[in-house]
Design an enzyme around this catalytic site. Sequence first.
Site, short mmCIF file in Angstrom:
data_model
loop_
_atom_site.label_atom_id
_atom_site.label_comp_id
_atom_site.label_asym_id
_atom_site.label_seq_id
_atom_site.Cartn_x
_atom_site.Cartn_y
_atom_site.Cartn_z
N HIS A 70 54.59 -29.14 7.04
CA HIS A 70 54.84 -28.09 8.03
C HIS A 70 56.34 -27.93 8.29
CE1 HIS A 70 55.76 -30.78 11.49
NE2 HIS A 70 54.82 -31.58 11.00
N ASP A 72 57.65 -26.29 11.09
CA ASP A 72 58.01 -26.15 12.49
C ASP A 72 58.38 -27.49 13.10
OD1 ASP A 72 55.25 -26.86 12.23
OD2 ASP A 72 54.98 -26.44 14.37
N ASP A 98 60.10 -35.37 11.31
CA ASP A 98 58.83 -34.62 11.40
C ASP A 98 59.10 -33.12 11.24
OD1 ASP A 98 56.16 -34.18 11.81
OD2 ASP A 98 56.21 -34.49 13.96
N GLU A 128 52.32 -26.35 13.29
CA GLU A 128 51.58 -27.62 13.30
C GLU A 128 51.72 -28.35 14.62
OE1 GLU A 128 50.84 -31.94 12.74
OE2 GLU A 128 52.69 -30.95 13.35
N GLU A 129 52.84 -28.13 15.31
CA GLU A 129 53.15 -28.91 16.50
C GLU A 129 52.55 -28.33 17.78
OE1 GLU A 129 54.30 -31.70 16.22
OE2 GLU A 129 55.76 -31.85 14.60
N GLU A 157 53.70 -35.90 5.78
CA GLU A 157 53.95 -36.45 7.11
C GLU A 157 54.74 -37.76 6.99
OE1 GLU A 157 53.46 -35.73 10.25
OE2 GLU A 157 52.29 -33.89 10.11
N HIS A 333 59.62 -36.52 17.16
CA HIS A 333 59.75 -35.87 18.47
C HIS A 333 60.77 -36.55 19.38
CE1 HIS A 333 55.31 -34.31 18.01
NE2 HIS A 333 56.06 -34.09 16.94
#
Length: 358
Positions: A70, A72, A98, A128-129, A157, A333
């Site tokens: 992903h 985003d 991430d 995705e987030e 991932e 994150h």
Amino acid sequence: MPALDLTASTTELTRQLVDVFSVSGEEAALADAIEAVLRAQPHLEVIRDGDAVVARTRLGRAQRVVIAGHIDTVPVNGNLPARLDDGGATLWGRGTVDMKGGCAVMLALAVELAAPAVDVTWVWYDNEEVDSARNGLGRIARERPELLEADFAILGEPSNGEIEGGCNGTIRVDVTTRGRRAHSARAWMGENAIHAAAPVLERLAAYEAQEVEVDGLVYRESLSAVRISGGVAGNVIPDECTVHVNYRFAPSRSGAEALAHLEQLFAGLPVEIVVADLAEGARPGLDAPLAQQFVAAVGGEARPKYGWTDVARFSALGIPAVNYGPGDPSLAHADDERVPVAQIERVEAGLRRWLTAG
């Protein structure tokens, strides 16, 4: 549209991707840049779906793999632009872990490998987030599942550059107790719903999480109260209290079995149980021949994935899938999100070795 330099190292390409702002819902600029690079490659068929980009080889190989990631990120918090530190050994910035490191590896190899040993479908997807209903990979699976047809899948991932098979499932339930309101000066005239929730918390506190072996990998489960809500005012006996419970269950259980397990745990208590969210887990899939070849080519020992990832979407389609990407998932994150350059290089070398093995 930002121009991506594919002559640069994959670490530099990661920095380029990181520096293109792409918080969930705002991925268009990065999707445009990735699409432009891919459309210049004659060996790839390129399909745009919203802000997801799919590129695939058409070599007539006996087997096909999907490699997805992903594009985003979660919101930025003073961690852009990216920067190299520790003498060039560490790349810092939002998305380095991430998962723009994995996306950069994918992009570099998609351009470089015109004739891999298997046909490859590369997928860079959006959203995705955020809420699962907006997930770009989920959207493709629902609306264009033919784009994901494959014998094996890899999700980039973060996994510290090691293979993590499958993933735990997750279910969130609201466990609610009821009472009767009264003035707190005359508490005996009411029934306190918050007090009634005490047995729920006692059972959760006493619960012993299991370790479950699934296809040779041991998954650790967890069961936790993650929030509690109730109360009306400082002088009112509450008539309702909800304990919000999250159960991370091994992929040996289905979602229905996980719910039944929770219902059994709280059996005999005067509570209402409502499912707030449910995502099935994914078995490791390491018994698939392509998976075994992948493990042999990459090296190391496969481990279980405790958190939920989009490998479950592939599993739901009957496609065995693993997680394999650079970065420590515990830093995803985080404001100090950072990835070792050596992990980016190791994942790139591992995927190249596998995709070119004849």
